[in-house]
Design a protein around this motif. Structure first.
Motif: not given
Lengths: 382, 127, 264
Positions: A231-240
């Motif tokens: 979940e956290a990694l996906k969200s970071l990906g969205k930020t990027i």
């Protein structure tokens, strides 16, 4: 918690040995620089800043990006980041250390370094950079350590640490803003003379920083039994994806302004970077296409679900941003020079050796801090 | 006592390092006060000999900032009221015309390396 | 009793704070009559006001582009570089205080190819000793500073070699000692210091000569192609020439207000 650093498997010790060896190489190269002066670098009268300062500029951004997790976690109570926030903070510590080492490596008379404090000069942006960088370093060591310690004791962190956590948000913005102000306040350097430079720096930093963090966390996941949580990694990906889109938009704004206004002192730099026969032309096109492809990959939600696509997207964005800031930003600013002459800059092997050693030292700090964080997380049992 | 061996070994290493200057220099020649050669063509320095011996570095530091940063070139001696031009090369070294026989004498003995001569050009040594 | 002591301490504390303000603010921005260096802000530094030297309110230089020939230019460069122990380095890490440059490089925004003699004609360029020097603004140690008479000086003892001033200078007037300059100086002049590796250097309008009552070296050998004088003195030679001939300065749009004027 420090004792976690002393216990590890063969991979851990092997990696530390490699880093120490690279640091030794860097030390030898830096020794040569101390004896002979900066003449061992590719810098010149016309291109008087080079690879060192460019790395500093790029890494300030990677350091600042911890705020992309602090804001969701502490201002919006986004729980998924709770598990990995410590890695962002410790990453910031290592990156600021790298920045400081690169600045010192770039000084012609490092033995007089303390003159910045002995003769403080607030009209110089470098003075403020010293303040914000060291401040950010202290805040992140402090916050990271205290929260991790509380976590280990399975108690809530003390209330007063909130103050420093909230302080770290504007402070993170400030380190990259001041770094942009180093450049954009200089008359006669058309490529940097740009009010959106600070925002562009922040946008590309908030893409490159989380991208680096995702890659780091995948490495942690592969080498330890710690799971950062998809979940956290996906969200970071969205930020990027968002941050890099904004960065590309800002680049296009600059391209329009510079080209449509047609003012030579601004236009020449862009022409040199993208169309002339300068050394940076292939790099800049690579950079732009990698950033673009990275955004295309990460903007699609299903790609962020797949580990491989997420890693690929992050690599593209990270390398693209690194070329843009770690090579093009400084080179492009100095060429053509104040007299409209072109002097090419290519870093020398010794210069790259020093940089390699510094990177190894930074990664040593990063590895050990990450080791501590992972050790504590596993000990408490996640 | 825990870790007796390690503690005693550590202490021993510390003592050896701490006393390094003493045992390293045993047997080398005893200290002799250096004898810098005084100028023949003048009798009086900008200040008294004793004061200069103790304070010349501070004096030169002050002169440096005065001349470079404040444009103040004149120094009035507190010893005799005479006015001098604040300059290492143009004032000091006009009388003390040999760096080797004057400056270096004490600096070598004391093992100090002032960086004056990285930039300032010493007068040519008479061969 | 308890209350009065408390009150007294409060007032005393405030008073101490108040008394400390004045010296602190003076330290922070010392300039003007008291020409000591400000603790924080870069401030104007004293220039010799009396003694045998030459004094001015604002030193400026005029360069007559029509009178300069390559031979005279070379003479000026040699006079400056020899007497200031400027090393002779062949690479792009070279050091220049004053040098010749084609007109289209000196005035990139102000030239067109149909001017008399063409834009390949050269003229001399050097530090402009700006009224608003960007190099002084950015220096983090006040190693480069401005004197009250307009001369932008270098304190080689203090420079840390960060080269921020080189990035800030819009005229490319600054050079950095990438290496030890000594081996590249044939016969060092003892009266003027050389520099050491790791510091930035540039033209200082021959401040050491002005202190002795002499004009800059380049002006002295320029056969009348260069002039030096006080902008603030209406009776000065330079003011009269400026009033009678057309002159331009480099990159006027940047607001640096250069102290070097080019007569066209």
């Amino acid at each position: 918690m420090l004792e976690k650093v002393l216990k590890g498997n063969k991979v851990y010790w092997g990696w530390l040995a490699i880093l120490l060896a690279l640091m030794a190489v860097g030390a030898v190269c830096y020794g040569k620089q101390l004896v002979n002066g900066l003449t061992i670098t590719g810098m010149s009268r016309d291109v008087s800043w080079g690879f060192y300062i460019a790395q500093f500029t790029f890494l300030v951004g990677v350091a600042a990006s911890a705020v992309m997790m602090v804001i969701p976690k502490y201002l919006h109570d986004y729980k998924a980041y709770g598990k990995i926030l410590i890695f962002g903070e410790f990453n910031a510590v290592a990156m600021v250390c790298l920045c400081l080492m690169f600045i010192i490596a770039d000084l012609g008379s490092p033995q007089r370094l303390m003159n910045i404090i002995i003769h403080p000069t607030p009209n110089s942006m470098l003075f403020w950079d010293m303040i914000v960088l060291n401040g950010y370093l202290l805040i992140n060591i402090f916050v990271g350590w205290i929260t991790l310690q509380a976590y280990r004791k399975e108690v809530a962190p003390p209330q007063w640490i909130k103050f420093f956590i909230y302080l770290s948000i504007p402070w993170a913005v400030s380190i990259h803003t001041v770094t942009a102000f180093l450049y954009c306040g200089l008359p006669g350097r058309g490529y940097w003379m740009d009010a959106i430079l600070a925002s562009r720096f922040l946008a590309s930093a908030f893409a490159a920083g989380p991208a680096f963090l995702i890659i780091l966390l995948y490495i942690v996941k592969a080498t330890t039994s710690f799971d950062p949580g998809k979940e956290a990694l996906k969200s970071l990906g969205k930020t990027i994806a968002y941050a890099m889109s904004i960065n590309l938009f800002l680049v296009l704004c600059e391209v329009f302004t510079v080209n449509y206004s047609n003012i030579p002192s601004h236009l020449h730099h862009w022409h040199y970077l993208f169309f002339g026969d300068g050394v940076l032309v292939p790099w800049m096109w690579t950079s732009m296409s990698m950033c673009f492809v990275g955004v295309l990959i990460l903007i699609v939600p299903s790609n962020r679900e797949s580990d491989n696509m997420l890693i690929f997207g992050c690599l593209f964005v990270f390398i693209g941003a690194w070329i843009d800031k770690g090579l093009g930003m400084i080179g492009g600013g100095f060429v053509p020079n104040a007299l409209m002459e072109i002097t090419e800059y290519v870093p020398t092997q010794l210069e790259l050796g020093v940089a390699l050693g510094i990177y190894a030292a930074g990664f040593l700090i990063l590895t050990m801090l990450t080791k501590i964080a992972v050790g504590v997380k596993l000990e408490v049992g996640e | 006592m825990y870790d007796k061996g390690a503690v005693i070994a550590g202490l021993a290493v510390f003592v050896v390092f701490f006393s390094f200057p003493f045992w390293y220099n045993t047997g080398s020649a005893a200290y002799k006060q250096p004898q810098p050669e005084l100028p023949k063509n003048s009798k009086q320095c900008v200040e008294s000999k004793e004061w200069m011996r103790a304070e010349h570095m501070q004096l030169l530091n002050t002169w440096r900032d005065d001349v470079v940063r404040e444009g103040m070139h004149e120094y009035t001696s507190t010893a005799n009221g005479q006015v001098f031009n604040k300059s290492l090369v143009k004032t000091c070294m006009k009388c003390h015309d040999s760096k080797e026989k004057f400056c270096d004498k004490c600096h070598t003995t004391m093992d100090v390396n002032p960086y004056c001569w990285d930039c300032h050009v010493a007068p040519k040594e008479a061969k | 009793m308890k209350n009065t002591r408390r009150k007294f301490l409060k007032v005393a504390g405030l008073a101490v704070l108040g008394w400390s303000m004045r010296p602190a603010s003076r330290l922070m921005a010392a300039h003007g009559a008291q020409s000591a260096e400000g603790l924080f802000m870069a401030s104007k530094h004293g220039a010799p006001k009396h003694g045998e030297g030459l004094h001015a309110g604002r030193w400026i230089m005029l360069i007559d582009t029509n009178k300069l020939t390559p031979a005279i230019e070379q003479k000026c460069i040699n006079a400056c570089h020899t007497n200031h122990n400027v090393p002779d380095i062949e690479t792009k890490q070279n050091i220049k205080w004053i040098w010749a440059e084609p007109l289209h490089n000196v005035f990139p925004e102000q030239m067109h190819e149909n001017i008399p003699g063409g834009t390949e004609r050269t003229t001399l360029v050097l530090c402009n000793h700006c009224t608003n020097p960007p190099c002084v603004r950015v220096c983090p140690t006040k190693a480069t500073f401005q004197r009250e008479d307009g001369i932008v000086m270098m304190d080689f003892h203090r420079c840390i070699g960060c080269r921020y001033c080189m990035a800030a200078c819009p005229y490319g007037s600054r050079s950095f000692n990438f290496m030890d300059p000594r081996p590249h100086i044939k016969d060092a002049i003892p009266e003027f210091p050389t520099r050491t590796k790791g510091v930035v250097e540039k033209c200082e309008f021959c401040s050491e000569r002005l202190a002795e009552g002499k004009l800059p070296y380049c002006v002295e050998v320029s056969e009348g192609a260069m002039m030096f004088g006080d902008l603030e003195d209406p009776e000065s030679e330079v003011r009269k020439v400026l009033a009678s001939r057309y002159s331009i300065r480099r990159k006027p749009e940047l607001g640096t207000e250069p102290g070097v004027y080019y007569l066209i």
